[in-house]
Design a protein around this motif. Sequence first.
Motif, PDB file in Angstrom:
ATOM      1  N   LEU A 127      -7.326  -8.164  -7.246  1.00 19.51           N
ATOM      2  CA  LEU A 127      -8.727  -7.712  -7.287  1.00 19.51           C
ATOM      3  C   LEU A 127      -8.842  -6.190  -7.187  1.00 19.51           C
ATOM      4  CD1 LEU A 127     -10.281 -10.411  -4.927  1.00 19.51           C
ATOM      5  CD2 LEU A 127     -10.550 -10.242  -7.418  1.00 19.51           C
ATOM      6  N   GLY A 128      -7.702  -5.508  -7.060  1.00 21.41           N
ATOM      7  CA  GLY A 128      -7.706  -4.054  -6.970  1.00 21.41           C
ATOM      8  C   GLY A 128      -7.872  -3.529  -5.555  1.00 21.41           C
ATOM      9  N   TRP A 129      -7.767  -4.384  -4.555  1.00 25.52           N
ATOM     10  CA  TRP A 129      -7.925  -3.980  -3.161  1.00 25.52           C
ATOM     11  C   TRP A 129      -6.561  -3.713  -2.539  1.00 25.52           C
ATOM     12  CZ3 TRP A 129     -12.107  -7.749  -0.823  1.00 25.52           C
ATOM     13  CH2 TRP A 129     -13.275  -7.643  -1.583  1.00 25.52           C
ATOM     14  N   CYS A 130      -6.550  -3.036  -1.428  1.00 22.28           N
ATOM     15  CA  CYS A 130      -5.333  -2.736  -0.648  1.00 22.28           C
ATOM     16  C   CYS A 130      -4.292  -2.002  -1.494  1.00 22.28           C
ATOM     17  CB  CYS A 130      -4.742  -4.018  -0.047  1.00 22.28           C
ATOM     18  SG  CYS A 130      -5.881  -4.950   0.982  1.00 22.28           S
ATOM     19  N   ARG A 131      -4.744  -1.049  -2.278  1.00 21.47           N
ATOM     20  CA  ARG A 131      -3.862  -0.323  -3.201  1.00 21.47           C
ATOM     21  C   ARG A 131      -2.750   0.428  -2.477  1.00 21.47           C
ATOM     22  NH1 ARG A 131      -3.579  -2.713  -7.514  1.00 21.47           N
ATOM     23  NH2 ARG A 131      -2.562  -0.923  -8.416  1.00 21.47           N
ATOM     24  N   ALA A 132      -3.026   0.977  -1.315  1.00 25.01           N
ATOM     25  CA  ALA A 132      -1.987   1.729  -0.596  1.00 25.01           C
ATOM     26  C   ALA A 132      -0.822   0.807  -0.219  1.00 25.01           C
ATOM     27  CB  ALA A 132      -2.573   2.398   0.644  1.00 25.01           C
ATOM     28  N   LEU A 133      -1.131  -0.390   0.240  1.00 28.43           N
ATOM     29  CA  LEU A 133      -0.070  -1.341   0.587  1.00 28.43           C
ATOM     30  C   LEU A 133       0.680  -1.777  -0.669  1.00 28.43           C
ATOM     31  CD1 LEU A 133       1.470  -3.100   2.588  1.00 28.43           C
ATOM     32  CD2 LEU A 133      -0.352  -4.825   2.340  1.00 28.43           C
ATOM     33  N   PHE A 134      -0.047  -2.062  -1.720  1.00 26.72           N
ATOM     34  CA  PHE A 134       0.579  -2.449  -2.996  1.00 26.72           C
ATOM     35  C   PHE A 134       1.547  -1.361  -3.477  1.00 26.72           C
ATOM     36  CE2 PHE A 134       0.587  -2.268  -7.649  1.00 26.72           C
ATOM     37  CZ  PHE A 134       1.030  -3.543  -7.960  1.00 26.72           C
ATOM     38  N   THR A 145       2.928  -3.737   7.277  1.00 31.27           N
ATOM     39  CA  THR A 145       3.570  -3.125   6.107  1.00 31.27           C
ATOM     40  C   THR A 145       5.053  -3.456   6.086  1.00 31.27           C
ATOM     41  OG1 THR A 145       1.952  -1.334   6.018  1.00 31.27           O
ATOM     42  CG2 THR A 145       4.059  -0.945   4.917  1.00 31.27           C
ATOM     43  N   GLU A 146       5.715  -3.342   7.225  1.00 29.85           N
ATOM     44  CA  GLU A 146       7.151  -3.650   7.280  1.00 29.85           C
ATOM     45  C   GLU A 146       7.408  -5.117   6.960  1.00 29.85           C
ATOM     46  OE1 GLU A 146       9.424  -1.254   7.499  1.00 29.85           O
ATOM     47  OE2 GLU A 146       7.660   0.044   7.532  1.00 29.85           O
ATOM     48  N   LEU A 147       6.592  -5.990   7.514  1.00 26.57           N
ATOM     49  CA  LEU A 147       6.744  -7.416   7.260  1.00 26.57           C
ATOM     50  C   LEU A 147       6.528  -7.744   5.783  1.00 26.57           C
ATOM     51  CD1 LEU A 147       4.819  -8.661  10.406  1.00 26.57           C
ATOM     52  CD2 LEU A 147       7.266  -8.993   9.969  1.00 26.57           C
ATOM     53  N   MET A 148       5.505  -7.143   5.200  1.00 32.85           N
ATOM     54  CA  MET A 148       5.179  -7.412   3.794  1.00 32.85           C
ATOM     55  C   MET A 148       6.260  -6.867   2.862  1.00 32.85           C
ATOM     56  SD  MET A 148       2.339  -9.144   3.544  1.00 32.85           S
ATOM     57  CE  MET A 148       1.520  -8.707   2.035  1.00 32.85           C
ATOM     58  N   VAL A 149       6.783  -5.689   3.157  1.00 33.43           N
ATOM     59  CA  VAL A 149       7.850  -5.108   2.333  1.00 33.43           C
ATOM     60  C   VAL A 149       9.090  -6.004   2.390  1.00 33.43           C
ATOM     61  CG1 VAL A 149       9.469  -3.180   2.148  1.00 33.43           C
ATOM     62  CG2 VAL A 149       7.019  -2.726   2.398  1.00 33.43           C
ATOM     63  N   GLN A 150       9.460  -6.435   3.596  1.00 36.69           N
ATOM     64  CA  GLN A 150      10.631  -7.304   3.724  1.00 36.69           C
ATOM     65  C   GLN A 150      10.423  -8.602   2.941  1.00 36.69           C
ATOM     66  OE1 GLN A 150      11.743  -8.446   7.715  1.00 36.69           O
ATOM     67  NE2 GLN A 150      13.264  -9.895   6.985  1.00 36.69           N
ATOM     68  N   TYR A 151       9.265  -9.212   3.105  1.00 37.17           N
ATOM     69  CA  TYR A 151       8.972 -10.476   2.414  1.00 37.17           C
ATOM     70  C   TYR A 151       8.935 -10.272   0.904  1.00 37.17           C
ATOM     71  CZ  TYR A 151       6.883 -15.112   1.837  1.00 37.17           C
ATOM     72  OH  TYR A 151       6.644 -16.418   1.480  1.00 37.17           O
ATOM     73  N   GLY A 188      10.303  -2.230  -5.534  1.00 38.69           N
ATOM     74  CA  GLY A 188      10.185  -2.272  -6.985  1.00 38.69           C
ATOM     75  C   GLY A 188       9.053  -3.161  -7.457  1.00 38.69           C
ATOM     76  N   PRO A 189       8.766  -3.071  -8.753  1.00 33.78           N
ATOM     77  CA  PRO A 189       7.674  -3.860  -9.327  1.00 33.78           C
ATOM     78  C   PRO A 189       8.088  -5.324  -9.499  1.00 33.78           C
ATOM     79  CG  PRO A 189       8.803  -2.669 -11.047  1.00 33.78           C
ATOM     80  CD  PRO A 189       9.418  -2.224  -9.745  1.00 33.78           C
ATOM     81  N   THR A 190       7.106  -6.156  -9.759  1.00 35.89           N
ATOM     82  CA  THR A 190       7.417  -7.548 -10.064  1.00 35.89           C
ATOM     83  C   THR A 190       7.985  -7.617 -11.481  1.00 35.89           C
ATOM     84  OG1 THR A 190       5.172  -7.980 -10.858  1.00 35.89           O
ATOM     85  CG2 THR A 190       5.641  -8.472  -8.539  1.00 35.89           C
ATOM     86  N   VAL A 191       8.774  -8.656 -11.734  1.00 38.00           N
ATOM     87  CA  VAL A 191       9.468  -8.810 -13.013  1.00 38.00           C
ATOM     88  C   VAL A 191       9.461 -10.273 -13.419  1.00 38.00           C
ATOM     89  CG1 VAL A 191      11.023  -6.853 -12.552  1.00 38.00           C
ATOM     90  CG2 VAL A 191      11.705  -9.163 -11.893  1.00 38.00           C
ATOM     91  N   PHE A 220       1.176 -12.869   2.575  1.00 38.95           N
ATOM     92  CA  PHE A 220       1.634 -12.351   1.292  1.00 38.95           C
ATOM     93  C   PHE A 220       0.795 -12.914   0.146  1.00 38.95           C
ATOM     94  CE2 PHE A 220       4.427 -12.696  -2.447  1.00 38.95           C
ATOM     95  CZ  PHE A 220       4.829 -11.378  -2.587  1.00 38.95           C
ATOM     96  N   VAL A 221       0.522 -14.218   0.172  1.00 40.68           N
ATOM     97  CA  VAL A 221      -0.267 -14.842  -0.896  1.00 40.68           C
ATOM     98  C   VAL A 221      -1.677 -14.263  -0.927  1.00 40.68           C
ATOM     99  CG1 VAL A 221      -1.337 -17.022  -1.618  1.00 40.68           C
ATOM    100  CG2 VAL A 221       1.087 -16.955  -1.037  1.00 40.68           C
ATOM    101  N   VAL A 222      -2.283 -14.108   0.241  1.00 43.38           N
ATOM    102  CA  VAL A 222      -3.626 -13.531   0.300  1.00 43.38           C
ATOM    103  C   VAL A 222      -3.596 -12.071  -0.166  1.00 43.38           C
ATOM    104  CG1 VAL A 222      -5.465 -12.806   1.890  1.00 43.38           C
ATOM    105  CG2 VAL A 222      -4.539 -15.132   2.006  1.00 43.38           C
ATOM    106  N   ALA A 223      -2.576 -11.330   0.241  1.00 41.36           N
ATOM    107  CA  ALA A 223      -2.455  -9.936  -0.201  1.00 41.36           C
ATOM    108  C   ALA A 223      -2.301  -9.869  -1.718  1.00 41.36           C
ATOM    109  CB  ALA A 223      -1.274  -9.254   0.485  1.00 41.36           C
TER     110      ALA A 223
END
Length: 181
Positions: free
Chosen positions: A153-160, A9-15, A168-171, A144-147
């Motif tokens: 696909l609606g998976w891993c919602r908690a991480l998203f 989670t920390e790695l993904m948030v930073q990336y 923040g959201p994508t823009v 990150f790309v796989v996530a």
Amino acid sequence: MASLFRPGTELMVQYAGYHRDRRNIATHCVGIPLIVFALGVLLARPAVALGGVALTPAWALWGLATLWYLSRGHLLIGVAVSAASAVLFALAQPLGAASTAAWLAWGVGCFVVGWIVQFVGHYYEGRKPAFTDDLVGLLVGPMFVVAEALFALGWCRALFTEIERRVGPTVLRDLHVPAMR
């Protein structure tokens, strides 16, 4: 080296903080698989036959990366990125048996094109690539790309949700306005 073993989670948030423009994310969905494929090609030599299976440096790298991905705390993402990398490496392996010119042309060519696509994405982002601040970003990129595919696909919602809460959201960044980072 301590950052290498942080939770997923920390790695993904930073990336993700370096990847909020949707065009940048889209380029990464092309560039990163090309780079992984290129690594599979370039590391397809030398091959050592063991019980009818050709072992190469590519498969050693895949094994180490798989252990890392599976130990970051997101089993589904770890399995998915490992499987995707295995497919790309399996597709790349036959090029190791090609002529030296063909092997290098495919390997170096895909590697360079993959990075060009990445840097085009960072033009849209208005920010340098994550690996320039933390080399572990080179491992996090495929995750990150796989996530992102799993999120679509609606998976891993908690991480998203956690990523969007923290960075923040994508823009679609207005290219006429300097990036605010």
